[in-house]
Design a protein around this motif. Structure first.
Motif, PDB file in Angstrom:
ATOM      1  N   LYS A   1       0.452  -1.546  -0.211  1.00 42.49           N
ATOM      2  CA  LYS A   1      -0.026   0.130   0.129  1.00 42.49           C
ATOM      3  C   LYS A   1       0.882   0.817   0.114  1.00 42.49           C
ATOM      4  O   LYS A   1       0.474   2.394  -0.062  1.00 42.49           O
ATOM      5  N   THR A   2       2.093   1.197   0.191  1.00 47.07           N
ATOM      6  CA  THR A   2       2.804   2.134   0.387  1.00 47.07           C
ATOM      7  C   THR A   2       3.512   2.387  -1.165  1.00 47.07           C
ATOM      8  O   THR A   2       4.340   3.538  -1.413  1.00 47.07           O
ATOM      9  N   PHE A   3       4.560   1.502  -2.061  1.00 46.88           N
ATOM     10  CA  PHE A   3       5.386   1.887  -2.800  1.00 46.88           C
ATOM     11  C   PHE A   3       4.522   1.303  -3.997  1.00 46.88           C
ATOM     12  O   PHE A   3       3.730   0.256  -4.239  1.00 46.88           O
ATOM     13  N   PRO A   4       4.796   1.892  -4.849  1.00 45.08           N
ATOM     14  CA  PRO A   4       4.646   1.164  -6.844  1.00 45.08           C
ATOM     15  C   PRO A   4       5.317  -0.135  -6.884  1.00 45.08           C
ATOM     16  O   PRO A   4       6.286  -0.338  -5.940  1.00 45.08           O
ATOM     17  N   LYS A   5       4.131  -1.262  -6.780  1.00 44.25           N
ATOM     18  CA  LYS A   5       4.635  -2.687  -7.567  1.00 44.25           C
ATOM     19  C   LYS A   5       6.166  -2.439  -8.652  1.00 44.25           C
ATOM     20  O   LYS A   5       6.944  -3.621  -8.246  1.00 44.25           O
ATOM     21  N   THR A   6       6.797  -1.738  -8.911  1.00 44.87           N
ATOM     22  CA  THR A   6       7.578  -1.848  -9.965  1.00 44.87           C
ATOM     23  C   THR A   6       8.818  -1.448  -9.654  1.00 44.87           C
ATOM     24  O   THR A   6      10.065  -2.193  -8.784  1.00 44.87           O
ATOM     25  N   LEU A   7       8.602  -0.575  -8.012  1.00 43.13           N
ATOM     26  CA  LEU A   7       9.699  -0.280  -7.639  1.00 43.13           C
ATOM     27  C   LEU A   7      10.311  -1.667  -6.042  1.00 43.13           C
ATOM     28  O   LEU A   7      11.182  -1.899  -5.626  1.00 43.13           O
ATOM     29  N   LEU A   8       8.245  -1.849  -5.890  1.00 46.74           N
ATOM     30  CA  LEU A   8       9.119  -3.263  -4.563  1.00 46.74           C
ATOM     31  C   LEU A   8       9.959  -4.294  -5.527  1.00 46.74           C
ATOM     32  O   LEU A   8      10.577  -5.503  -5.284  1.00 46.74           O
TER      33      LEU A   8
ATOM     34  N   ALA B   1       1.649   8.160  -1.308  1.00 41.03           N
ATOM     35  CA  ALA B   1       0.795   9.426  -0.619  1.00 41.03           C
ATOM     36  C   ALA B   1       2.169  10.071  -1.304  1.00 41.03           C
ATOM     37  O   ALA B   1       1.484  11.570  -1.777  1.00 41.03           O
ATOM     38  N   ALA B   2       3.326  10.579  -1.340  1.00 44.48           N
ATOM     39  CA  ALA B   2       4.179  11.548  -2.119  1.00 44.48           C
ATOM     40  C   ALA B   2       3.492  12.311  -3.738  1.00 44.48           C
ATOM     41  O   ALA B   2       3.874  13.092  -3.470  1.00 44.48           O
ATOM     42  N   LEU B   3       3.268  10.670  -3.957  1.00 42.51           N
ATOM     43  CA  LEU B   3       3.267  11.997  -5.454  1.00 42.51           C
ATOM     44  C   LEU B   3       2.133  12.026  -5.495  1.00 42.51           C
ATOM     45  O   LEU B   3       1.326  12.724  -6.359  1.00 42.51           O
ATOM     46  N   THR B   4       1.209  12.306  -4.697  1.00 35.35           N
ATOM     47  CA  THR B   4       0.069  12.604  -4.575  1.00 35.35           C
ATOM     48  C   THR B   4       0.013  13.864  -3.927  1.00 35.35           C
ATOM     49  O   THR B   4      -1.337  14.494  -3.276  1.00 35.35           O
ATOM     50  N   SER B   5       0.925  14.626  -3.091  1.00 37.76           N
ATOM     51  CA  SER B   5       0.884  15.355  -1.842  1.00 37.76           C
ATOM     52  C   SER B   5       1.026  16.722  -2.778  1.00 37.76           C
ATOM     53  O   SER B   5       1.395  16.844  -4.102  1.00 37.76           O
ATOM     54  N   PRO B   6      -0.126  17.449  -2.079  1.00 36.09           N
ATOM     55  CA  PRO B   6      -0.050  18.699  -2.407  1.00 36.09           C
ATOM     56  C   PRO B   6       1.294  19.732  -2.369  1.00 36.09           C
ATOM     57  O   PRO B   6       1.448  20.738  -2.746  1.00 36.09           O
ATOM     58  N   ARG B   7       1.705  19.392  -1.286  1.00 36.49           N
ATOM     59  CA  ARG B   7       3.129  19.855  -1.462  1.00 36.49           C
ATOM     60  C   ARG B   7       4.548  19.348  -2.228  1.00 36.49           C
ATOM     61  O   ARG B   7       5.622  20.080  -2.532  1.00 36.49           O
ATOM     62  N   LEU B   8       4.536  18.798  -3.596  1.00 35.79           N
ATOM     63  CA  LEU B   8       4.514  18.279  -4.339  1.00 35.79           C
ATOM     64  C   LEU B   8       5.091  19.336  -5.354  1.00 35.79           C
ATOM     65  O   LEU B   8       4.081  19.986  -5.664  1.00 35.79           O
ATOM     66  N   ASP B   9       6.523  19.658  -5.877  1.00 31.18           N
ATOM     67  CA  ASP B   9       6.195  20.165  -7.306  1.00 31.18           C
ATOM     68  C   ASP B   9       5.247  20.501  -8.120  1.00 31.18           C
ATOM     69  O   ASP B   9       5.008  19.258  -8.443  1.00 31.18           O
ATOM     70  N   ALA B  10       5.022  21.769  -8.190  1.00 31.51           N
ATOM     71  CA  ALA B  10       3.481  21.291  -9.742  1.00 31.51           C
ATOM     72  C   ALA B  10       3.602  21.646 -11.172  1.00 31.51           C
ATOM     73  O   ALA B  10       2.898  21.669 -11.881  1.00 31.51           O
ATOM     74  N   ASP B  11       5.820  21.807 -11.190  1.00 36.50           N
ATOM     75  CA  ASP B  11       5.307  21.695 -12.926  1.00 36.50           C
ATOM     76  C   ASP B  11       5.170  20.817 -13.779  1.00 36.50           C
ATOM     77  O   ASP B  11       5.121  19.476 -12.890  1.00 36.50           O
ATOM     78  N   PRO B  12       4.752  20.604 -14.491  1.00 40.90           N
ATOM     79  CA  PRO B  12       3.816  19.698 -15.319  1.00 40.90           C
ATOM     80  C   PRO B  12       4.700  19.170 -15.680  1.00 40.90           C
ATOM     81  O   PRO B  12       4.132  17.664 -16.011  1.00 40.90           O
ATOM     82  N   ARG B  13       6.149  19.589 -16.387  1.00 39.08           N
ATOM     83  CA  ARG B  13       6.528  18.611 -17.496  1.00 39.08           C
ATOM     84  C   ARG B  13       7.690  17.904 -16.340  1.00 39.08           C
ATOM     85  O   ARG B  13       7.777  16.356 -16.426  1.00 39.08           O
ATOM     86  N   PHE B  14       7.620  17.778 -15.238  1.00 43.44           N
ATOM     87  CA  PHE B  14       8.209  17.077 -13.642  1.00 43.44           C
ATOM     88  C   PHE B  14       7.011  15.490 -13.674  1.00 43.44           C
ATOM     89  O   PHE B  14       7.614  15.337 -13.316  1.00 43.44           O
TER      90      PHE B  14
END
Length: 446
Positions: free
Chosen positions: A132-139, A370-383
């Motif tokens: 539930k914490t990490f995407p499968k590819t990373l696991l 959770a981090a991927l959907t955080s509102p505090r994450l850099d909002a640059d659409p290219r990033f």
């Protein structure tokens, strides 16, 4: 940014060190009965060396120590995998407790040898649900044959940077999505400055360029490198043949291997102001998320965008996929403070605010849902394009092997020969490549 340069190739010396590591007999499992609430000093070895990155990881340590005032972290920067391997084999009081590697290629060795401890018991004990914490590819790339000896500490996703001004000039409305569109766009974007010279090429397919390691583009086909028995199966996969046919067509569409190699020799260093994409010599370029920050800092003189790399025509529905890799963190088998070490690993890899702050600081892709959907994450659409690549169910990482990245090096060497036209019988060459990979893996296991 030295961090990603370390990832670009798997050095022969490192592969050799990995062979020694995998042959280490009966490594200690360490002690996991320490009290993490007692005063303790942890030795933390990592490879970050650029001033901005070292500052970011030191700020991360400061945040951790505020949460755990009983734990002091002594960090050692700019440490390579080879140095870590040597220290863990030697053991003793000076070896690290927590270790970070900048390549996923060696995870199979770390897990199989027991040099990095299995983290599943720690996760169960502290209630961390990894699925539930990490995407499968990373696991997948932080485990080997059921042993989760590492966790992802930020990720790298690869996509396609493109020069919007060059696209407008060539009358191309959007980035190509299939390989046939890719070839046509590359040819249309190529501008000759003479019979055997260029002003610009659409896309440099040659495998020796910067991040163009053949496994990166091959991920767009979704290959299976090994069968259920762990045997190399590149010669048995139709995708392998289509891949090399496609890269050869890309080469031919832009003037041929010899002319492209001659032009590539004029390119500046990947991390310098003379990077070929930054100077306009490339209209499309395979690269990771960090390139965007470098383009911003360099004040690129053209408008640029980011898109996923194209996919094979018969897999058009997988568009959005890409190659994924990343930094991994683990606990050394010789650590006598494994519970305290786990608190540091858990904070660095699974604390949402920490992952977001670190990702923003060094411009890497966050490695938790959770981090991927955080509102505090850099909002640059290219990033954020790279976030979508990471989350795409078709994206691929290299499968771990007990022989580390040796099979990737073998694929690289073979690919250099193919693009130069030296492999006249592709099927025969691929079968020999499979045999070499299997022999190397057998040697590593023994």
């Amino acid at each position: 940014m030295p961090r990603w340069r370390i990832r670009a190739r798997v050095p022969v010396a490192l592969a050799a060190a990995g062979l020694l590591l995998s042959g280490c007999a009966n490594p200690s499992t360490g002690s996991a009965d320490d009290d993490p609430t007692k005063p303790v000093t942890l030795k933390f070895w990592h490879g970050w060396s650029a001033p901005s990155e070292v500052e970011a990881i030191n700020e991360s340590i400061d945040r951790f120590e505020k949460l755990h005032p009983n734990i002091t972290v002594k960090a050692t920067e700019n440490v390579t995998d080879a140095t870590i391997n040597q220290a863990l084999r030697a053991g003793g009081g000076e070896s690290p407790d927590v270790v970070v590697s900048f390549t996923t290629n060696n995870v199979g060795q770390y897990c199989d040898s027991g040099m990095w401890v299995d983290l599943d018991p720690f996760m169960r004990k502290t209630g961390l649900d990894k699925k539930k914490t990490f995407p499968k590819t990373l696991l997948d790339y932080t485990s080997y044959e059921g042993t989760q000896c590492a966790l992802p500490l930020l990720a790298d996703a690869f996509g396609m940077y493109y020069n919007k001004d060059a696209f407008d000039e060539a009358g191309i409305a959007r980035p190509p999505r299939t390989m046939s569109e890719f070839r046509k766009a590359a040819a249309k974007l190529t501008v000759r400055s003479g019979k055997d010279s260029y002003k610009r090429v659409g896309f440099m397919p040659n495998f020796r360029l910067y991040q163009n390691s053949p496994d990166r583009l091959f991920a767009q086909w979704g290959p299976r490198y090994f069968d259920a028995e762990g045997k190399s199966r590149l010669a048995d996969d139709p995708k392998t043949y289509d891949y090399f046919r496609t890269t050869n067509k890309l080469i031919d569409a832009q003037g041929g291997y010899a002319d492209l190699e001659k032009f590539r020799a004029t390119f500046g260093d990947e991390m310098s102001s003379q990077n070929a994409f930054l100077t306009g010599k490339l209209a499309m370029h395979l690269d990771g998320e960090w390139r965007g920050l470098m383009l911003k800092d360099a004040k690129a003189r053209f408008d640029w965008g980011v898109a996923p790399l194209p996919v094979p025509d018969d897999q058009a529905d997988t568009y959005g996929r890409g190659f994924v890799t990343g930094t991994v963190a683990g606990i050394a088998h010789s650590s006598r403070h494994q519970n305290a070490a786990w608190e540091l690993v858990r904070f660095l890899t699974a604390n949402t605010d920490q992952v977001v702050d670190f990702a923003n600081a060094i411009h890497n892709v966050p490695s938790t849902y959770a981090a991927l959907t955080s509102p505090r994450l850099d909002a640059d659409p290219r990033f954020r394009t790279f976030f979508r690549i990471l989350e795409n169910k078709h994206s691929r990482a290299m499968p771990p092997s007990t022989n580390g990245g040796a099979y990737i090096t073998s694929l690289q060497d073979f690919s250099y020969s193919v693009e130069a036209g030296h492999e006249k019988d592709l099927r025969k060459g691929l079968r020999e490549l499979d045999e070499q990979i299997d022999a190397d893996n057998l040697q590593a296991e023994n």
